[in-house]
Design a protein around this motif. Structure first.
Motif, PDB file in Angstrom:
ATOM      1  N   SER A 118       0.830  -1.210   0.000  1.00  0.00           N
ATOM      2  CA  SER A 118       0.000   0.000   0.000  1.00  0.00           C
ATOM      3  C   SER A 118       0.861   1.256   0.000  1.00  0.00           C
ATOM      4  N   GLY A 119       2.096   1.153   0.525  1.00  0.00           N
ATOM      5  CA  GLY A 119       2.979   2.305   0.570  1.00  0.00           C
ATOM      6  C   GLY A 119       3.431   2.778  -0.795  1.00  0.00           C
ATOM      7  N   SER A 120       3.275   1.945  -1.827  1.00  0.00           N
ATOM      8  CA  SER A 120       3.592   2.379  -3.187  1.00  0.00           C
ATOM      9  C   SER A 120       2.494   3.256  -3.766  1.00  0.00           C
ATOM     10  N   LEU A 121       1.302   3.182  -3.157  1.00  0.00           N
ATOM     11  CA  LEU A 121       0.145   3.905  -3.671  1.00  0.00           C
ATOM     12  C   LEU A 121      -0.298   5.052  -2.780  1.00  0.00           C
ATOM     13  N   VAL A 122       0.008   4.956  -1.486  1.00  0.00           N
ATOM     14  CA  VAL A 122      -0.438   5.959  -0.522  1.00  0.00           C
ATOM     15  C   VAL A 122       0.721   6.268   0.425  1.00  0.00           C
ATOM     16  N   THR A 123       1.041   7.542   0.599  1.00  0.00           N
ATOM     17  CA  THR A 123       2.117   7.896   1.517  1.00  0.00           C
ATOM     18  C   THR A 123       1.707   7.593   2.955  1.00  0.00           C
ATOM     19  N   GLU A 124       2.689   7.412   3.812  1.00  0.00           N
ATOM     20  CA  GLU A 124       2.435   7.022   5.199  1.00  0.00           C
ATOM     21  C   GLU A 124       1.595   8.051   5.937  1.00  0.00           C
ATOM     22  N   ASP A 125       1.781   9.337   5.626  1.00  0.00           N
ATOM     23  CA  ASP A 125       1.058  10.382   6.350  1.00  0.00           C
ATOM     24  C   ASP A 125      -0.238  10.794   5.660  1.00  0.00           C
ATOM     25  N   ALA A 126      -0.594  10.130   4.558  1.00  0.00           N
ATOM     26  CA  ALA A 126      -1.833  10.466   3.850  1.00  0.00           C
ATOM     27  C   ALA A 126      -3.041  10.058   4.687  1.00  0.00           C
ATOM     28  N   PRO A 163      -6.656   8.824   4.147  1.00  0.00           N
ATOM     29  CA  PRO A 163      -7.597   8.355   3.110  1.00  0.00           C
ATOM     30  C   PRO A 163      -8.987   8.928   3.320  1.00  0.00           C
ATOM     31  N   ALA A 164      -9.741   9.013   2.228  1.00  0.00           N
ATOM     32  CA  ALA A 164     -11.121   9.486   2.309  1.00  0.00           C
ATOM     33  C   ALA A 164     -11.929   8.598   3.256  1.00  0.00           C
ATOM     34  N   GLU A 165     -12.762   9.220   4.064  1.00  0.00           N
ATOM     35  CA  GLU A 165     -13.551   8.474   5.033  1.00  0.00           C
ATOM     36  C   GLU A 165     -14.583   7.616   4.315  1.00  0.00           C
ATOM     37  N   GLY A 174      -6.349  -0.936   5.309  1.00  0.00           N
ATOM     38  CA  GLY A 174      -7.443  -0.389   4.517  1.00  0.00           C
ATOM     39  C   GLY A 174      -7.205   1.042   4.088  1.00  0.00           C
ATOM     40  N   ARG A 175      -6.045   1.314   3.490  1.00  0.00           N
ATOM     41  CA  ARG A 175      -5.666   2.683   3.158  1.00  0.00           C
ATOM     42  C   ARG A 175      -5.913   3.067   1.700  1.00  0.00           C
ATOM     43  N   VAL A 176      -5.952   2.087   0.797  1.00  0.00           N
ATOM     44  CA  VAL A 176      -6.032   2.393  -0.631  1.00  0.00           C
ATOM     45  C   VAL A 176      -7.487   2.598  -1.056  1.00  0.00           C
ATOM     46  N   ARG A 177      -7.721   3.679  -1.795  1.00  0.00           N
ATOM     47  CA  ARG A 177      -9.022   3.925  -2.411  1.00  0.00           C
ATOM     48  C   ARG A 177      -8.860   3.689  -3.907  1.00  0.00           C
ATOM     49  N   TRP A 178      -9.668   2.791  -4.447  1.00  0.00           N
ATOM     50  CA  TRP A 178      -9.480   2.308  -5.813  1.00  0.00           C
ATOM     51  C   TRP A 178     -10.262   3.170  -6.783  1.00  0.00           C
ATOM     52  N   THR A 179      -9.566   3.889  -7.655  1.00  0.00           N
ATOM     53  CA  THR A 179     -10.202   4.830  -8.572  1.00  0.00           C
ATOM     54  C   THR A 179      -9.952   4.507 -10.041  1.00  0.00           C
ATOM     55  N   ALA A 225     -13.818  -3.151   9.232  1.00  0.00           N
ATOM     56  CA  ALA A 225     -14.993  -3.671   8.532  1.00  0.00           C
ATOM     57  C   ALA A 225     -15.490  -2.681   7.480  1.00  0.00           C
ATOM     58  N   ASP A 226     -15.381  -1.396   7.761  1.00  0.00           N
ATOM     59  CA  ASP A 226     -15.834  -0.397   6.795  1.00  0.00           C
ATOM     60  C   ASP A 226     -15.084  -0.543   5.472  1.00  0.00           C
ATOM     61  N   TYR A 227     -13.808  -0.891   5.553  1.00  0.00           N
ATOM     62  CA  TYR A 227     -13.016  -1.036   4.335  1.00  0.00           C
ATOM     63  C   TYR A 227     -13.422  -2.287   3.567  1.00  0.00           C
ATOM     64  N   LEU A 228     -13.652  -3.371   4.281  1.00  0.00           N
ATOM     65  CA  LEU A 228     -14.077  -4.600   3.612  1.00  0.00           C
ATOM     66  C   LEU A 228     -15.451  -4.415   2.968  1.00  0.00           C
ATOM     67  N   GLY A 229     -16.331  -3.682   3.635  1.00  0.00           N
ATOM     68  CA  GLY A 229     -17.624  -3.381   3.038  1.00  0.00           C
ATOM     69  C   GLY A 229     -17.472  -2.553   1.773  1.00  0.00           C
ATOM     70  N   TYR A 230     -16.540  -1.604   1.810  1.00  0.00           N
ATOM     71  CA  TYR A 230     -16.255  -0.784   0.629  1.00  0.00           C
ATOM     72  C   TYR A 230     -15.755  -1.650  -0.525  1.00  0.00           C
ATOM     73  N   LEU A 231     -14.839  -2.581  -0.249  1.00  0.00           N
ATOM     74  CA  LEU A 231     -14.333  -3.457  -1.303  1.00  0.00           C
ATOM     75  C   LEU A 231     -15.464  -4.285  -1.911  1.00  0.00           C
ATOM     76  N   ARG A 232     -16.361  -4.769  -1.079  1.00  0.00           N
ATOM     77  CA  ARG A 232     -17.481  -5.568  -1.599  1.00  0.00           C
ATOM     78  C   ARG A 232     -18.415  -4.711  -2.457  1.00  0.00           C
ATOM     79  N   ARG A 233     -18.687  -3.495  -2.025  1.00  0.00           N
ATOM     80  CA  ARG A 233     -19.547  -2.614  -2.833  1.00  0.00           C
ATOM     81  C   ARG A 233     -18.916  -2.332  -4.192  1.00  0.00           C
ATOM     82  N   GLU A 234     -17.597  -2.180  -4.201  1.00  0.00           N
ATOM     83  CA  GLU A 234     -16.883  -1.892  -5.444  1.00  0.00           C
ATOM     84  C   GLU A 234     -16.558  -3.157  -6.233  1.00  0.00           C
ATOM     85  N   ARG A 235     -16.936  -4.307  -5.696  1.00  0.00           N
ATOM     86  CA  ARG A 235     -16.666  -5.617  -6.317  1.00  0.00           C
ATOM     87  C   ARG A 235     -15.172  -5.799  -6.578  1.00  0.00           C
TER      88      ARG A 235
END
Length: 255
Positions: free
Chosen positions: A68-76, A78-80, A118-123, A141-151
């Motif tokens: 995940s560190g290749s996609l999101v900086t440590e101090d970033a 993520p969108a709630e 659960g730091r990466v937001r897939w766009t 759990a919020d992140y896993l729910g997000y992944l399922r919604r986004e398939r």
């Protein structure tokens, strides 16, 4: 018992082994992208190697691995994400929709990211590629729910953090992956090293020096214990070009 997928590291570095310009500068963002590209003279290698295609042909490699560190900086920050208000028990099982996992490979491939926090937001979406996230039972759990919604497919492999050995093995048993290519940074590559999961290394050195204490290197992570031997390598091939780049191919020898 099925053999785990082959794990191959492919990494570009400066001559002093740095894989980034600074600790917090993502190479896919400007100005780092252009600065990194400038380390290798234009057209230094008249026949550039597409390592993904080479390994796809040689080993049937159909999965890329990143941290995940290749996609999101440590101090970033993520969108709630919306709170998951259902029964969370079902979230902590692999999410592998058959209409995605059943796609023929080739051409289908996996872009796999280790993301227990659960730091990466897939766009982005790319033809013939699907995202696969390695998560843990401690992943929100919020992140896993997000992944399922986004398939977006995911594998639950670990408790507090992702267990890389379990993750790589599950990619083989659940998805039929035979070769995993890590294009990650030093943190994840170092973790693969300490877990004894690396089979081969493709290392491309650009004719430049970066320096800097703490700047990510080819292999970061925990140091060797006192008296612990380094991982031995066997040189399989070497290629140089007139621009000063060197491409090295190693196999990990049996300990």
């Amino acid at each position: 018992m099925q053999k785990r997928p082959r794990v191959v590291i492919s990494v570009g570095a400066s001559v002093d082994g740095k894989v980034a310009l600074t600790r917090d500068a993502l190479l896919m963002h400007q100005p780092s992208t252009d600065l990194w590209g400038s380390m290798t003279p234009p057209a230094a290698d008249p026949v550039p190697i597409d390592i993904i295609e080479v390994l796809s042909q040689q080993y049937g490699c159909n999965a890329i691995l990143e941290g995940s560190g290749s996609l999101v900086t440590e101090d970033a920050i993520p969108a709630e994400l919306p709170s998951y208000d259902g029964d969370t028990a079902g979230l902590y099982r692999h999410f592998l929709p058959p209409d995605i996992t059943g796609l023929p490979s080739p051409p289908h491939r996996w872009f796999t990211v280790v993301d227990s926090r659960g730091r990466v937001r897939w766009t982005e979406k790319h033809q013939d590629w699907d995202a696969l996230v390695l998560v843990a039972r401690a992943t929100p759990a919020d992140y896993l729910g997000y992944l399922r919604r986004e398939r977006i497919c995911y594998l639950v492999v670990g408790e507090e953090r992702v267990d890389l050995a379990r993750g790589i093995a599950a990619m083989g048993t659940e998805l039929g992956v035979s070769c995993v290519l890590s294009t990650a940074g030093g943190g994840l590559n170092g973790a693969l090293l300490r877990a004894g999961l690396i089979d081969e290394l493709h290392l491309t050195l650009a004719p430049a020096l970066i320096g800097g204490l703490g700047t990510p290197s080819v292999m970061d992570g925990p140091p060797l214990a006192v008296g612990e031997p380094p991982t031995r390598l066997q040189l399989l091939s070497v290629h140089t070009d007139t621009g000063g780049s060197v491409r090295l191919h190693y196999a990990v020898t049996e300990s």
